[in-house]
Design a protein around this motif. Structure first.
Motif, mmCIF file in Angstrom:
data_model
loop_
_atom_site.group_PDB
_atom_site.id
_atom_site.type_symbol
_atom_site.label_atom_id
_atom_site.label_comp_id
_atom_site.label_asym_id
_atom_site.label_seq_id
_atom_site.Cartn_x
_atom_site.Cartn_y
_atom_site.Cartn_z
ATOM 1 N N ILE A 1 0.484 -0.976 0.261
ATOM 2 C CA ILE A 1 0.154 -0.520 0.129
ATOM 3 C C ILE A 1 0.772 1.447 0.230
ATOM 4 N N TRP A 2 1.882 1.059 1.098
ATOM 5 C CA TRP A 2 3.028 2.741 1.103
ATOM 6 C C TRP A 2 3.353 1.977 -0.537
ATOM 7 N N VAL A 3 3.996 1.230 -1.052
ATOM 8 C CA VAL A 3 4.511 2.124 -2.403
ATOM 9 C C VAL A 3 3.758 2.301 -3.302
ATOM 10 N N LEU A 4 2.083 2.116 -3.096
ATOM 11 C CA LEU A 4 1.892 2.256 -4.571
ATOM 12 C C LEU A 4 0.575 3.838 -4.513
ATOM 13 N N GLN A 5 0.653 4.234 -2.886
ATOM 14 C CA GLN A 5 0.388 5.670 -2.701
ATOM 15 C C GLN A 5 1.264 6.244 -2.829
ATOM 16 N N GLY A 6 2.944 5.674 -2.838
ATOM 17 C CA GLY A 6 3.965 6.801 -3.084
ATOM 18 C C GLY A 6 4.592 7.360 -4.532
ATOM 19 N N LEU A 7 3.793 5.884 -5.547
ATOM 20 C CA LEU A 7 3.965 6.378 -7.239
ATOM 21 C C LEU A 7 2.848 7.060 -7.306
ATOM 22 N N ASN A 8 1.772 7.311 -7.098
ATOM 23 C CA ASN A 8 0.646 8.692 -6.772
ATOM 24 C C ASN A 8 -0.004 7.372 -7.894
ATOM 25 N N ILE A 9 -0.079 5.813 -7.357
ATOM 26 C CA ILE A 9 -1.289 4.599 -7.848
ATOM 27 C C ILE A 9 -2.457 4.615 -7.490
#
Length: 66
Positions: free
Chosen positions: A21-29
């Motif tokens: 979730i953190w990766v997806l939010q950090g990448l604006n996905i």
């Protein structure tokens, strides 16, 4: 050793999920929070997801050798 396996089982799923979730939010996905679009959260989430996946792998590897 059994206590360690139980703790790893309890921690591995949330670590993997939160890391992804953190990766997806950090990448604006995945929009919807203050973390959206902040690349630092992808940097924090990637090692967390890898650690969670490593724990899942370790737990499953140990079950097959018995």
């Amino acid at each position: 050793m059994k206590v360690l396996r139980i703790l790893a089982t309890i921690l591995s799923g949330p670590m993997l999920l939160v890391g992804i979730i953190w990766v997806l939010q950090g990448l604006n996905i995945l929009p919807g929070s203050f973390m959206t679009g902040q690349i630092i959260w992808a940097v924090y989430g990637a090692p967390l997801a890898v650690a969670g996946a490593g724990l899942v792998w370790w737990l499953n590897r140990g079950a097959q050798t018995r």
